[in-house]
Design an enzyme around this catalytic site. Structure first.
Site, short mmCIF file in Angstrom:
data_model
loop_
_atom_site.label_atom_id
_atom_site.label_comp_id
_atom_site.label_asym_id
_atom_site.label_seq_id
_atom_site.Cartn_x
_atom_site.Cartn_y
_atom_site.Cartn_z
N LYS A 119 0.83 -1.22 0.00
CA LYS A 119 0.00 0.00 0.00
C LYS A 119 0.86 1.25 0.00
O LYS A 119 0.46 2.27 -0.55
CB LYS A 119 -0.97 0.00 1.18
CG LYS A 119 -2.11 -0.99 0.99
CD LYS A 119 -3.33 -0.61 1.81
CE LYS A 119 -4.49 -1.53 1.45
NZ LYS A 119 -5.65 -1.36 2.30
N LYS A 201 -4.17 -10.91 -6.18
CA LYS A 201 -5.48 -11.19 -5.59
C LYS A 201 -6.52 -10.20 -6.14
O LYS A 201 -6.17 -9.09 -6.54
CB LYS A 201 -5.42 -11.12 -4.06
CG LYS A 201 -5.35 -9.73 -3.50
CD LYS A 201 -5.71 -9.69 -2.01
CE LYS A 201 -5.68 -8.25 -1.55
NZ LYS A 201 -6.16 -7.99 -0.24
N LYS A 204 -10.44 -4.54 -4.66
CA LYS A 204 -11.25 -3.40 -5.09
C LYS A 204 -10.39 -2.20 -5.42
O LYS A 204 -10.83 -1.27 -6.07
CB LYS A 204 -12.27 -3.05 -4.02
CG LYS A 204 -11.67 -2.93 -2.64
CD LYS A 204 -12.63 -3.44 -1.59
CE LYS A 204 -11.92 -3.72 -0.28
NZ LYS A 204 -12.71 -4.48 0.66
#
Ligand code: TYM
Length: 336
Positions: A119, A201, A204
């Site tokens: 992230k 993976k 969203k």
């Protein structure tokens, strides 16, 4: 008080962030398992809205996403009569214990978290302290309720191991305070991959909207996304090496139909990838159709939603305050 909470059953805790879209990955990897576990455990579930501001949120959309997530989880079958289901920011003990646990979590441990590394690369303009200490908040969520078991997808396993380490460290210093939780990772659906890049993976936050399917996507959108799913140059519908796209589609099909990979391979013998992708799309549409109908009813029933989340938060506060008081006493705080 939810009817199961309080009985002498094992305690389950889990949470999902209310990002705009709840994906098929969240549903198959987490939510669907929550629903199945409700009869056998004391289940405590939360919409993890405190976690969600580690990336910047638009206030208006954020508010709607929190309510939508709450209604959607109910629509998926989270039953507030059987389980405790609340919104994390309504229960102040989470932020308080998270602060304390931050002081028992090492910089080196947090630096090793793969989600932090991913992230902080993705949002390099906003690598905030919350993103870094996020696992201590997750540990607080779990440890406040003395959870025995935490159902999550594979991607959260590392955070759970850290939770166990923090709990063991605290118990080591102050004596038995926290139950050490076990992860529960379902064998099917625990890692649903991107439809566009089966090495990643399904997430969203993927910029390519064709990479993920949202539970609230329209049927025609779901079908379009499955038809565009990346496969390989082979033609046989069968699990195999180098067939990540097909393996993922078989995994999804297996999760929604409860058929084994072998049964699916037998059913599609002699048929091409095109037919298979359409069949997976249809199976997913059928799975989400009743959820979407229930969601539409619930989201228009504000009074019911407000009453349910308020009652749940009150009860969650009562349970979690017991653990927080115990922790504060052990650390040496003067209790009120
Ligand atoms: P979050 O919101 O990213 O994801 C929620 C749950 O969905 C699972 N999941 C997946 N499973 C299979 N395939 C995928 N592609 C996929 N993507 C997501 C995740 O493993 C997770 O179980 N930090 C957590 C939320 C949280 C939490 C907690 C979880 C906050 N506090 C305490 C458990 C216990 C998160 O961001 O999950």
């Amino acid at each position: 008080m939810p009817e199961n909470v309080g009985e002498k059953k094992k305690v389950i805790f889990s949470a999902i962030q209310p990002s705009g879209t709840i994906t098929l990955g969240n549903y198959l990897g987490a939510l669907r398992n929550w629903v199945k576990l409700q009869d056998d455990y004391n289940c405590i579930f939360a919409v993890a809205d405190l976690h969600a501001i580690t990336v910047r949120q638009d206030p208006k959309a954020f508010k709607q996403n929190i309510l939508n997530a709450y209604a959607l989880f109910l629509a998926c079958g989270v039953d507030p009569v059987k389980s405790l289901f609340f919104i994390q920011s309504h229960v102040h003990t989470h932020a308080e214990l998270a602060w304390i646990l931050n002081c028992y979590t090492q910089f080196g441990e947090l630096s090793r978290m793969t989600q932090f590394k991913d992230k902080s690369q993705k949002h390099s303009d906003n690598v905030n302290a919350g993103l870094f200490t996020y696992p201590s908040l997750m540990a607080a969520d779990i440890l406040l309720y003395q959870a025995d078991v935490v159902p999550v997808g594979v991607d959260q396993k590392q955070h759970l191991e850290l939770t166990r380490n923090i709990a063991e460290r605290f118990n080591g210093i102050y004596g038995n305070t926290f139950k050490i939780p076990e992860p529960y990772i379902s064998t099917v659906g625990s890692k649903v991959m991107s439809l566009q890049d089966p090495t990643k993976k399904m997430s969203k936050s993927d910029e390519n909207v064709n990479a993920w399917v949202a539970i609230l996507d329209k049927p025609e959108t779901i079908m379009k996304k499955f038809k565009r799913a990346v496969t390989d140059s082979d033609t046989v519908v069968k699990v195999g090496e180098g067939k990540g796209g097909i393996n993922n589609l078989i995994g999804i099909m297996s999760a929604v139909t409860s058929k084994t990979a072998e049964q699916i391979a037998a059913e599609f013998e002699g048929k091409g990838y095109g037919d298979f992708k359409t069949a997976v799309g249809e199976a997913v549409i059928e799975e989400v159709r009743p959820i979407q109908e229930r969601f539409n009813d619930l989201i228009n029933n504000k009074d019911y939603l407000v009453e349910t989340y308020r009652k749940s938060a009150e009860f969650a506060l009562k349970i979690s305050q017991r653990t927080l008081d115990k922790v504060m006493k052990k650390v040496g705080y003067v209790l009120k």
